[in-house]
Design an enzyme around this catalytic site. Structure first.
Site, short mmCIF file in Angstrom:
data_model
loop_
_atom_site.label_atom_id
_atom_site.label_comp_id
_atom_site.label_asym_id
_atom_site.label_seq_id
_atom_site.Cartn_x
_atom_site.Cartn_y
_atom_site.Cartn_z
N LYS A 185 0.84 -1.20 0.00
CA LYS A 185 0.00 0.00 0.00
C LYS A 185 0.87 1.25 0.00
O LYS A 185 1.79 1.39 0.80
CB LYS A 185 -0.92 0.03 1.23
CG LYS A 185 -2.11 -0.89 1.13
CD LYS A 185 -2.99 -0.80 2.35
CE LYS A 185 -3.99 0.33 2.27
NZ LYS A 185 -4.94 0.29 3.42
N LEU A 186 0.53 2.15 -0.91
CA LEU A 186 1.23 3.43 -1.04
C LEU A 186 0.20 4.54 -1.16
O LEU A 186 -0.84 4.36 -1.80
CB LEU A 186 2.10 3.43 -2.31
CG LEU A 186 3.24 2.42 -2.38
CD1 LEU A 186 3.56 2.09 -3.84
CD2 LEU A 186 4.48 2.98 -1.70
#
Length: 318
Positions: free
Chosen positions: A132-133
């Site tokens: 996740k970014l």
């Protein structure tokens, strides 16, 4: 008649937005997502004490430097929780890169590599992980590089069409548009209430979903951050929906007749030229809601990461 949750599963892949193993056992989602706030919450569950102890011991074995130990313990704990969750879900776990790296492409890539390595050492292949970014320009560019390496990414804190388009053009595996936080902003800004059909968050996800399908993008749309089951019902048919335990329970205990509201286009239109960085920044800046909510989301995740580190620091000192 099947309950609302079981009906919804016919049209949409259901993902549990939690680090709580008991909730995951109860609702049997396909995948699970975590974030710094959920890891902080999970770390306070007594059953997870051994996972924290393991992370602390491992971090101490890696370095004598306290700052490095803290970084290592934090990453190892997130992975330990992810490994436990993967014993219960057939699909993937989303594990988030430190929000404080949201504007640093290279450091985000390095952190992603570290998380993938820690999962591999725990016996988990990268095919079961989503990194996740935050959907900043730098986060999106990091995802482009990681996807080329076969590391799939979940672009989160997504509030605008500009972010969604840039993510798809970068080849991101999945995006998480935040439905409820969009609603929060509009309710506060206008002083109005919105029913599910007119919910600005629902409208945003619907627009993104339709654009992706019409333009032949393979990026998965996973609606996130819900405030009520009405929003969820209006997005039946979306590729995936990640839902917290309280709303999963409400869906399981209700019987609303579900019909798919989002249906993939059968014909596609030609792709446009990809957004440049300048175009992305301008288009994003034109949406005051998205600017506010992205900044707030990054700040709040960073605050919770800091709280987790205070807890881990105390344990490292023992």
């Amino acid at each position: 008649m099947a309950n609302t949750l079981e009906q919804l599963k016919l049209y949409t892949t259901i993902v549990a937005d939690t680090g709580d193993i008991e909730a995951i056992k109860r609702y049997q989602p396909e995948d699970a997502t975590t974030n710094p706030s959920l890891i902080l919450k999970a770390a306070q569950i007594p059953e997870y004490e051994s996972l924290i102890d393991n992370a602390i011991d491992w971090a101490k074995s890696q370095s004598d430097d306290l700052a490095q130990q803290l970084d290592d313990a934090s990453d190892k704990l997130a992975v330990n929780i992810g490994v436990e969750i993967l014993k219960l879900v057939p699909g993937r776990i989303s594990t988030e890169v430190d929000a404080r790296l949201s504007f640093d492409k290279e450091q985000s890539i390095a952190k992603a590599h570290k998380l993938v390595r820690l999962y591999k050492e725990a016996g988990v292949d990268k095919s079961r992980i989503l990194i996740k970014l935050a959907s900043t320009w730098e986060g999106i560019c990091a995802a482009r590089e990681l996807e080329k390496e076969g590391i799939n990414c979940n672009l989160t804190l997504l509030f605008s069409f500009a972010q969604a388009r840039a993510c798809a053009e970068a080849g991101a595996y999945l995006i998480s548009p935040f439905v409820g936080r969009i609603l929060d902003w509009y309710k506060k800004d206008t002083g109005k209430d919105y029913d599910a059909v007119n919910d600005p968050g629902v409208i945003s996800v619907t627009e993104i979903y339709n654009y992706y399908k019409q333009h032949g993008f393979n990026t998965v749309v996973m609606g996130a951050s819900f405030r009520n089951i009405g929003e969820i019902i209006e997005l039946a048919g979306c590729d995936r929906l990640t839902i917290g335990p309280s709303l999963l329970e409400e869906l399981a205990n209700s019987q609303v007749d579900i019909t798919p509201k989002l249906v993939a286009a059968t014909s596609t239109v030609a792709a446009e030229a990809p957004l440049t960085e300048a175009q992305f920044r301008w288009d994003f800046n034109q949406d005051p809601m998205a600017v506010d909510k992205l900044a707030e989301g990054i700040r709040n995740f960073a605050i919770d990461q800091g709280k987790l580190e205070v807890m881990l620091t105390a344990k490292l000192a023992n």
